[in-house]
Scaffold this motif. Structure first.
Motif, short mmCIF file in Angstrom:
data_model
loop_
_atom_site.label_atom_id
_atom_site.label_comp_id
_atom_site.label_asym_id
_atom_site.label_seq_id
_atom_site.Cartn_x
_atom_site.Cartn_y
_atom_site.Cartn_z
N UNK A 78 0.84 -1.20 0.00
CA UNK A 78 0.00 0.00 0.00
C UNK A 78 0.87 1.24 0.00
N UNK A 79 0.37 2.29 -0.66
CA UNK A 79 1.03 3.59 -0.68
C UNK A 79 -0.02 4.69 -0.55
N UNK A 80 0.24 5.63 0.35
CA UNK A 80 -0.63 6.79 0.51
C UNK A 80 0.01 7.96 -0.22
N UNK A 81 -0.79 8.71 -0.96
CA UNK A 81 -0.32 9.88 -1.69
C UNK A 81 -1.09 11.09 -1.19
N UNK A 82 -0.35 12.12 -0.78
CA UNK A 82 -0.94 13.36 -0.27
C UNK A 82 -0.57 14.49 -1.23
N UNK A 86 -4.01 19.10 -0.49
CA UNK A 86 -4.65 18.46 0.64
C UNK A 86 -5.37 17.15 0.33
N UNK A 87 -5.63 16.86 -0.94
CA UNK A 87 -6.29 15.61 -1.31
C UNK A 87 -5.37 14.44 -0.97
N UNK A 99 -1.20 9.71 -10.28
CA UNK A 99 -0.76 10.65 -9.26
C UNK A 99 -0.22 11.88 -9.99
N UNK A 100 -0.96 12.99 -9.98
CA UNK A 100 -0.48 14.18 -10.67
C UNK A 100 0.74 14.78 -9.98
N UNK A 101 1.46 15.65 -10.65
CA UNK A 101 2.59 16.33 -10.01
C UNK A 101 2.11 17.11 -8.78
#
Length: 128
Positions: A78-82, A86-87, A99-101
């Protein structure tokens, strides 16, 4: 890369254990294996528990957040992207992702996160 192909008129085979380049993250928290295939640059990411972009790649990138756009598939873990706005999303095994820049990311849990990145590998984790 070993080769740059403008045409894909020939079949190409590259074993996953023979990348063109391997980029190691700081503190030995993983690596990105990079493959040039038919004019595309693909990455196979191996992110160890405790890996975080802002700790293990940011010093190499020299930017406040990751500026690469990533499109791919989570193979395991699993990977969390912040996002800078704030999303936040947690991706897990079997998820396709974009995953946008403008993001930070980290491994969730005690299992490595393995993924294939189809769009963001060319300049990712390159020392500046």
């Amino acid at each position: 890369m070993n080769e740059v192909m403008e045409k894909t008129e020939a079949l190409i085979r590259k074993p996953i254990n023979q990348p063109d380049e391997v980029r190691t993250f700081l503190d030995d928290k993983g690596r990105l294996s990079v493959f040039g295939v038919g004019g595309c640059t693909l990455g196979r990411g191996e992110f160890q528990p405790g890996w975080r972009w802002s700790m293990h790649v940011k010093p190499m990138a020299g930017t406040d957040s990751c500026k690469a756009a990533h499109t791919g598939i989570i193979l395991s873990g699993k990977m969390c992207v912040h996002m800078d706005n704030g999303e936040e999303v947690t991706y897990q095994e079997g998820d396709a992702f974009y995953m946008p820049p403008g993001h930070d990311a980290w491994v969730v849990g005690d299992q490595p996160c393995m993924l294939i990145d189809f769009t963001g590998a060319e300049h990712y984790a390159v020392k500046h």
